[in-house]
Design an enzyme around this catalytic site. Sequence first.
Site, PDB file in Angstrom:
ATOM      1  N   HIS A  63       0.860  -1.592   0.270  1.00 33.70           N
ATOM      2  CA  HIS A  63       0.028   0.242  -0.131  1.00 33.70           C
ATOM      3  C   HIS A  63       0.961   1.339  -0.046  1.00 33.70           C
ATOM      4  CE1 HIS A  63      -3.655  -2.442   1.599  1.00 33.70           C
ATOM      5  NE2 HIS A  63      -3.697  -2.195   0.406  1.00 33.70           N
ATOM      6  N   ASP A  65       0.800   3.768   1.471  1.00 29.15           N
ATOM      7  CA  ASP A  65       1.622   4.322   2.849  1.00 29.15           C
ATOM      8  C   ASP A  65       3.063   3.961   3.356  1.00 29.15           C
ATOM      9  OD1 ASP A  65       0.298   2.865   3.487  1.00 29.15           O
ATOM     10  OD2 ASP A  65      -0.197   3.354   5.614  1.00 29.15           O
ATOM     11  N   HIS A 137      -5.023  -8.644   6.783  1.00 34.03           N
ATOM     12  CA  HIS A 137      -4.737  -6.937   6.249  1.00 34.03           C
ATOM     13  C   HIS A 137      -6.034  -7.379   4.418  1.00 34.03           C
ATOM     14  CE1 HIS A 137      -4.720  -3.418   6.217  1.00 34.03           C
ATOM     15  NE2 HIS A 137      -3.999  -2.881   5.094  1.00 34.03           N
TER      16      HIS A 137
END
Length: 302
Positions: A63, A65, A137
């Site tokens: 992802h 970030d 996740h």
Amino acid sequence: MFDICLLGTGGMVPIPHRYLSSLILRYNGTTLLVDCGEGTQVPIQQLGWGFKGISAILFTHYHGDHITGLPGILYQMLNAERTEKLTLMGPVGILVLKSIVDVLFKKTPFEIEFLELKSGEEIKIGDIVVKAASVLHTAPCYAYSFEARRLPLFDVEKAKKLNIPVRFWNLLQHGQVVTYQGCVYTPDMVLGEKRKGLKISYSTDTRPTKDLVELVKGSDIFIGEGMYGDNADAEKAREKCHSTFFETANVAKEAGVGELWLTHYSPSMLQPERYIKNATSVFPNTRLGKDLMTRSLRFRDK
């Protein structure tokens, strides 16, 4: 010493006074970086450990970030005139990073290796033993443990009584069997009790799972997901596959870790200290992670 620094503690987007979550570790000449979201090169510069010595960058997942700071890190390595190979590793999907690197850097003076790790796999980078474990996740995601292991004590007096040549002592301490002049010497003949090493574990972006508990078990420091501090956000945490302070504290308690550092805070949580009791009520030795929080761990004998 096993040195660690929590470079940033934010999740999703950086905000003023909070960099995105990242960890850097070094032990016995090896430096590892875990995740590098947007701007991660800035706290590395503030820390002063440099870019040239980073042996590998491990990614929990891909992802934005956790990966968008990679170009900045590579540019810093170019500026430092790095020539040593750099390894990028993480769960399935690592070649996404290769496509980014190929677009931005036609050629680098150092080799970049892309390594896909398997869950449960244990690898050694320098003298640091790294283990990956799948966590829960919205994308393939790993938690990691990092160990500095110690060799058992070597009993010099036993070795002398057995007339074992000094040149074989190191081999025996490292677990090898030695045959010399018709005699077989085994490690158990000269080794004492096992000695406890040091262990750091790191996990963001996950629900509490049995595999996570198993991975972080016995850690001196467990750096864990703290996306939500308020227990009222438990349902939101479940929906988005994150964890609350309370839930991560339960992982720390069940795993028997020495200390818990919370990290990866939601950008909407501007005052994590308001919720720290939700963690300490379960696991008293909990600390709120802060950008550039640093610790040096030393081996301890009984």
